[in-house]
Write a protein that holds these residues in place. Sequence first.
Motif, PDB file in Angstrom:
ATOM      1  N   HIS A 176      50.688  38.214  36.673  1.00 26.01           N
ATOM      2  CA  HIS A 176      49.871  39.073  37.529  1.00 26.01           C
ATOM      3  C   HIS A 176      49.732  40.474  36.924  1.00 26.01           C
ATOM      4  O   HIS A 176      50.646  40.966  36.263  1.00 26.01           O
TER       5      HIS A 176
ATOM      6  N   GLU B 133      49.730  45.654  44.961  1.00 28.89           N
ATOM      7  CA  GLU B 133      49.228  44.302  45.177  1.00 28.89           C
ATOM      8  C   GLU B 133      49.322  43.570  43.845  1.00 28.89           C
ATOM      9  O   GLU B 133      48.938  44.106  42.804  1.00 28.89           O
ATOM     10  N   HIS B 134      49.849  42.353  43.871  1.00 37.08           N
ATOM     11  CA  HIS B 134      49.926  41.540  42.662  1.00 37.08           C
ATOM     12  C   HIS B 134      48.618  40.755  42.530  1.00 37.08           C
ATOM     13  O   HIS B 134      48.305  39.905  43.362  1.00 37.08           O
ATOM     14  N   VAL B 135      47.863  41.063  41.489  1.00 37.17           N
ATOM     15  CA  VAL B 135      46.555  40.445  41.291  1.00 37.17           C
ATOM     16  C   VAL B 135      46.678  39.382  40.200  1.00 37.17           C
ATOM     17  O   VAL B 135      47.100  39.688  39.081  1.00 37.17           O
ATOM     18  N   PRO B 136      46.332  38.130  40.486  1.00 32.83           N
ATOM     19  CA  PRO B 136      46.492  37.073  39.482  1.00 32.83           C
ATOM     20  C   PRO B 136      45.735  37.390  38.195  1.00 32.83           C
ATOM     21  O   PRO B 136      44.592  37.863  38.224  1.00 32.83           O
TER      22      PRO B 136
ATOM     23  N   ARG C  62      38.808  49.174  41.196  1.00 28.87           N
ATOM     24  CA  ARG C  62      38.496  48.349  42.374  1.00 28.87           C
ATOM     25  C   ARG C  62      37.655  47.130  41.972  1.00 28.87           C
ATOM     26  O   ARG C  62      37.896  46.010  42.429  1.00 28.87           O
TER      27      ARG C  62
ATOM     28  N   ALA D 131      39.748  44.534  39.874  1.00 32.05           N
ATOM     29  CA  ALA D 131      40.714  43.855  40.737  1.00 32.05           C
ATOM     30  C   ALA D 131      40.015  42.815  41.621  1.00 32.05           C
ATOM     31  O   ALA D 131      40.526  41.697  41.816  1.00 32.05           O
ATOM     32  N   GLN D 132      38.862  43.150  42.147  1.00 27.87           N
ATOM     33  CA  GLN D 132      38.129  42.212  42.996  1.00 27.87           C
ATOM     34  C   GLN D 132      37.658  40.998  42.212  1.00 27.87           C
ATOM     35  O   GLN D 132      37.732  39.864  42.688  1.00 27.87           O
TER      36      GLN D 132
ATOM     37  N   ARG E 199      40.652  38.769  41.730  1.00 26.93           N
ATOM     38  CA  ARG E 199      41.004  38.058  42.967  1.00 26.93           C
ATOM     39  C   ARG E 199      40.105  36.828  43.133  1.00 26.93           C
ATOM     40  O   ARG E 199      40.555  35.758  43.538  1.00 26.93           O
ATOM     41  N   GLN E 200      38.834  37.007  42.835  1.00 22.81           N
ATOM     42  CA  GLN E 200      37.865  35.935  43.025  1.00 22.81           C
ATOM     43  C   GLN E 200      37.908  34.902  41.904  1.00 22.81           C
ATOM     44  O   GLN E 200      37.647  33.727  42.137  1.00 22.81           O
TER      45      GLN E 200
ATOM     46  N   PRO F 284      40.629  34.498  38.952  1.00 25.23           N
ATOM     47  CA  PRO F 284      41.747  34.842  38.073  1.00 25.23           C
ATOM     48  C   PRO F 284      41.645  34.184  36.698  1.00 25.23           C
ATOM     49  O   PRO F 284      42.179  34.708  35.716  1.00 25.23           O
TER      50      PRO F 284
END
Length: 441
Positions: free
Chosen positions: A219, A231-234, A320, A323-324, A327-328, A330
């Motif tokens: 992450h 926040e841990h983002v894959p 931002r 990161a988005q 999330r959608q 990875p």
Amino acid sequence: MTAPQLVPAWTDEEGAARARSLFTRAFGVEPAGVWAAPGRVNLIGEHTDYNDGLCLPVALPHRTFVAVRPTDGPRAPARTLRAVSAQEDDGPPREVDLVTVGPQGGTGTVPGWPAYVAGVAWALEQEQLATEPVPGFDIAVDSCVPFGAGLSSSAALECSVAVALDELLDLGLAGPPADPDDEGRARLAAACVRAENEVAGAPTGGMDQAASLRARDGHALLLDCRDFSIEHVPLDLAAAGLELLVIDTRAEHRLVDGQYARRRQVCEEAAALLGAASLREVADAHVHGELELDAVLARLATDEQRRRVRHVVTEIGRVRFVAQRLRQAPVLGGWALSVVGQALNDSHESLREDYEVSSRELDLAVAAARDAGAYGARMTGGGFGGSAIALVDADAVDATASAVARAFAEADLRAPSFLVATAAGPAGRVGPPRSETGRAR
């Protein structure tokens, strides 16, 4: 030309053996244990941390290893730190009286790299995380985090010391890497920041220590520098057939002329002119459609302020955005890969043009990587030297590194070095659990 060799990351077993061997040679006894902490590379979000912004670092597989043993018994000097490092010439251990340690520039100044070690002990007391004085201890340091490359070798040292002392002093803050206590680790990170700012006298906004102590394997760490929530983002580049190539330009950071401090000052002055506590407030209002960026910039007094603010606001927006996308998707591919790569490119242009923290070497590394087919490339870290990153196909790592090395040779610049960044886990003990001989008394 032959493809440049990548700087390898040591296994825990190799790093622990190196640190343990150095310790026994220096001090004649076995350490209580070995702990390690990773360096970091920032995927995106540069010079946003001290503006209460967002950033997206990744913990490296490259780590600093420390073998530590509290000193006790009648022959041990009271509250004395003795420190050796494999990264400096052989010699007697550096000695620091922990009783006298204080902020840089005062009577308690600690010279050289031991300030990062002694500073953590000092900060644990100042933050009242250690309710009793930290006892004397011996420490041996070895590291595969490149020094001076903008990959947070100093934070890796601080954080390895922090988790070692946390365990040896029974502070109960960190928890094991497999089941970390994030609240406790956030407190340790704050102590490490204070150590670096005050005892080592180096400016840092806290991103480096957060990444080293609070990361998660596989992450990226989305860090909000206003409240240090995470926040841990894959991030699974390997699944997409991708790699993040880190290019160490081997051009040392050129911050001695106060350029970093100047940029921070300008940002603070601009925020005050805009009636904001920080530029994060401006960025939030912009993303929510409450402010037009051009109108904000027109209210500022100088072109320098306008360019610095434009970078910070747009860089927070890029964090931002990336990161988005992660999330959608990875496992990056198609459109998501294209737009993330473009965000990296845009970040570099903003850092080069508006924030003016790039360098000849960084610009050349980025340009050569893009010409070799990288999806995106940017400088990473504070700038004025250090490293760049390039998002590339896994089977193009050698070709990209060769292209960058060739460009440096043609420009008559010192040869760069390279490593591959994978999203690694946080600081913690390596090797078997401690024995009773390791318990602080």
